[in-house]
Design a protein around this motif. Structure first.
Motif, mmCIF file in Angstrom:
data_model
loop_
_atom_site.group_PDB
_atom_site.id
_atom_site.type_symbol
_atom_site.label_atom_id
_atom_site.label_comp_id
_atom_site.label_asym_id
_atom_site.label_seq_id
_atom_site.Cartn_x
_atom_site.Cartn_y
_atom_site.Cartn_z
ATOM 1 N N THR A 120 17.668 -35.529 -28.569
ATOM 2 C CA THR A 120 16.940 -35.641 -27.302
ATOM 3 C C THR A 120 15.915 -36.767 -27.258
ATOM 4 O OG1 THR A 120 15.285 -33.986 -27.958
ATOM 5 C CG2 THR A 120 17.222 -33.203 -26.739
ATOM 6 N N ALA A 121 15.212 -37.006 -28.325
ATOM 7 C CA ALA A 121 14.125 -37.995 -28.270
ATOM 8 C C ALA A 121 14.617 -39.401 -27.919
ATOM 9 C CB ALA A 121 13.325 -37.992 -29.570
ATOM 10 N N PRO A 122 15.522 -39.987 -28.674
ATOM 11 C CA PRO A 122 15.942 -41.347 -28.309
ATOM 12 C C PRO A 122 16.753 -41.393 -27.019
ATOM 13 C CG PRO A 122 17.155 -40.607 -30.244
ATOM 14 C CD PRO A 122 16.132 -39.565 -29.934
ATOM 15 N N ALA A 145 25.577 -26.635 -27.695
ATOM 16 C CA ALA A 145 25.573 -25.813 -26.484
ATOM 17 C C ALA A 145 24.186 -25.243 -26.208
ATOM 18 C CB ALA A 145 26.594 -24.689 -26.617
ATOM 19 N N VAL A 146 23.474 -24.837 -27.251
ATOM 20 C CA VAL A 146 22.123 -24.297 -27.067
ATOM 21 C C VAL A 146 21.197 -25.367 -26.514
ATOM 22 C CG1 VAL A 146 20.117 -23.372 -28.303
ATOM 23 C CG2 VAL A 146 22.405 -22.565 -28.871
ATOM 24 N N ILE A 147 21.299 -26.568 -27.049
ATOM 25 C CA ILE A 147 20.459 -27.672 -26.580
ATOM 26 C C ILE A 147 20.783 -27.998 -25.121
ATOM 27 C CG2 ILE A 147 19.905 -30.115 -26.883
ATOM 28 C CD1 ILE A 147 20.419 -29.678 -29.902
ATOM 29 N N LEU A 148 22.071 -28.101 -24.805
ATOM 30 C CA LEU A 148 22.473 -28.414 -23.431
ATOM 31 C C LEU A 148 22.034 -27.329 -22.450
ATOM 32 C CD1 LEU A 148 26.009 -29.970 -23.944
ATOM 33 C CD2 LEU A 148 23.878 -31.142 -23.370
ATOM 34 N N LEU A 149 22.180 -26.071 -22.843
ATOM 35 C CA LEU A 149 21.754 -24.968 -21.981
ATOM 36 C C LEU A 149 20.251 -25.047 -21.716
ATOM 37 C CD1 LEU A 149 22.573 -22.373 -20.497
ATOM 38 C CD2 LEU A 149 22.067 -21.137 -22.609
ATOM 39 N N ILE A 206 15.664 -30.168 -36.064
ATOM 40 C CA ILE A 206 15.851 -31.569 -36.449
ATOM 41 C C ILE A 206 16.970 -32.199 -35.625
ATOM 42 C CG2 ILE A 206 16.615 -33.092 -38.322
ATOM 43 C CD1 ILE A 206 15.092 -31.170 -40.225
ATOM 44 N N PHE A 207 18.060 -31.474 -35.442
ATOM 45 C CA PHE A 207 19.176 -31.994 -34.645
ATOM 46 C C PHE A 207 18.750 -32.236 -33.204
ATOM 47 C CE2 PHE A 207 23.112 -31.362 -32.142
ATOM 48 C CZ PHE A 207 23.824 -32.438 -32.639
ATOM 49 N N SER A 208 17.977 -31.322 -32.626
ATOM 50 C CA SER A 208 17.541 -31.504 -31.242
ATOM 51 C C SER A 208 16.588 -32.693 -31.119
ATOM 52 C CB SER A 208 16.908 -30.230 -30.688
ATOM 53 O OG SER A 208 15.681 -29.955 -31.321
ATOM 54 N N ILE A 209 15.778 -32.932 -32.132
ATOM 55 C CA ILE A 209 14.901 -34.107 -32.123
ATOM 56 C C ILE A 209 15.738 -35.379 -32.146
ATOM 57 C CG2 ILE A 209 13.236 -35.429 -33.496
ATOM 58 C CD1 ILE A 209 12.097 -32.676 -34.409
#
Length: 132
Positions: free
Chosen positions: A91-93, A2-6, A85-88
């Motif tokens: 989101t990256a690929p 949720a933090v990443i999506l927000l 690390i999870f956001s990398i």
């Protein structure tokens, strides 16, 4: 998640707003610009270890008098590292793949041929883009 999506929604909305106010791009070029601004791991990789190193340095210098507080800070630093690390990984690929897929569909180079357009999109995906 949720933090990443927000964060992604906020960043995308800001990019669309700036593109609408500052450019005369069509909606597809604006959408691609928002997509291109999805983080692709540079900031996350740079910041990931900073809190862990700070906590370890502070603990090594005896700045934490309370062992429970020191453990709480270490746990928070580890949580930050895991989120980075999870956001990398997410989101990256995902962003690079989406740019590769949608770039040729959404962007049209005025007066250019399709091969030149694909080359420009490929360079944009790899970070080597130059303005036409």
């Amino acid at each position: 998640i949720a933090v990443i999506l927000l964060g992604l929604v906020g960043r995308g909305a800001a990019m669309v707003g700036v593109c609408r106010m500052a450019t005369k791009w069509d909606r597809w070029a604006t959408a691609f610009a928002a997509l291109a601004w999805v983080p692709k791991a540079t900031v996350q990789a740079a910041l990931a270890a900073a809190p862990t190193a700070l906590v370890a340095s502070s603990a090594g210098k005896g700045k934490y008098k309370d062992p429970e507080f020191a453990q709480e800070q270490a746990d928070r630093a580890l949580a930050f590292l895991i989120i980075c690390i999870f956001s990398i990984v997410v989101t990256a690929p995902t962003a690079a793949t989406a740019m590769t897929i949608f770039g040729p569909r959404w962007l049209v180079k005025a007066g250019g041929d399709e091969d030149a357009q694909h080359e420009l999109v490929s360079k944009a995906v790899t970070g080597l883009a130059v303005k036409p």
